[in-house]
Design a protein around this motif. Sequence first.
Motif, PDB file in Angstrom:
ATOM      1  N   ALA A  26      -7.799  -4.626  12.501  1.00 31.76           N
ATOM      2  CA  ALA A  26      -7.371  -5.559  11.461  1.00 31.76           C
ATOM      3  C   ALA A  26      -8.181  -5.365  10.177  1.00 31.76           C
ATOM      4  O   ALA A  26      -7.658  -5.510   9.081  1.00 31.76           O
ATOM      5  CB  ALA A  26      -7.501  -6.996  11.952  1.00 31.76           C
ATOM      6  N   LYS A 149      -9.026  -5.383   4.770  1.00 30.26           N
ATOM      7  CA  LYS A 149      -8.961  -6.794   4.356  1.00 30.26           C
ATOM      8  C   LYS A 149     -10.179  -7.536   4.859  1.00 30.26           C
ATOM      9  O   LYS A 149     -10.878  -7.078   5.773  1.00 30.26           O
ATOM     10  CB  LYS A 149      -7.692  -7.456   4.876  1.00 30.26           C
ATOM     11  CG  LYS A 149      -7.600  -7.577   6.380  1.00 30.26           C
ATOM     12  CD  LYS A 149      -6.325  -8.315   6.776  1.00 30.26           C
ATOM     13  CE  LYS A 149      -6.369  -8.670   8.251  1.00 30.26           C
ATOM     14  NZ  LYS A 149      -5.291  -9.530   8.640  1.00 30.26           N
ATOM     15  N   ALA A 151     -12.528  -9.844   6.808  1.00 28.11           N
ATOM     16  CA  ALA A 151     -12.584 -10.243   8.215  1.00 28.11           C
ATOM     17  C   ALA A 151     -14.058 -10.460   8.560  1.00 28.11           C
ATOM     18  O   ALA A 151     -14.925  -9.806   7.979  1.00 28.11           O
ATOM     19  CB  ALA A 151     -11.987  -9.156   9.104  1.00 28.11           C
TER      20      ALA A 151
END
Length: 174
Positions: A26, A149, A151
């Motif tokens: 992610a 992104k 995180a």
Amino acid sequence: MKQLFIAAALASVSLPSLAGETTTFAFGEPAPAASATRTVEVVLKDIAFEPKSLDVKAGETVRFVLINEGRLPHEFNLGDKAMHAEHQKQMLAMQGQLFNGGVQQGMDHSQMAHGAGTAMDHGAHGHAGGNTVLVAPGQRAELTWTFRKAAPIEFACNVPGHYQAGMVGVLNIE
């Protein structure tokens, strides 16, 4: 003979990484060093990282140059707390390889001897994901990563006991 066995096992499990297979997380994915927009030097000591925290920007590709100034093997592993907890279990299962000739200079954990269905079959969150490199004492290694992104992630050493002793740092993705 033991080192010959380890070398054969390493050769057999490194083939997927040579074929260009990578894992996407992610927070990003491995990248070629040539695509790095910045280089960050991280010193691995017994039992600490310098620097203790890192800041990167979403979309940035960072080449980490890892220098083990300690007397023990250490790893640089990118992940969240849950990934590190799982990875620590896997490292415990293979600690004999770490201290009995299995550590090679700049060794990507995907090269460790692990097979399907064993306790050392790590999947995306373990050694095959490209988010970890093991560095022998006195050696250097590199890991290049594109951060996608924000995180909550950490960089950590998951050699048994090292994370618990404080060998972990915060990686802020802005």
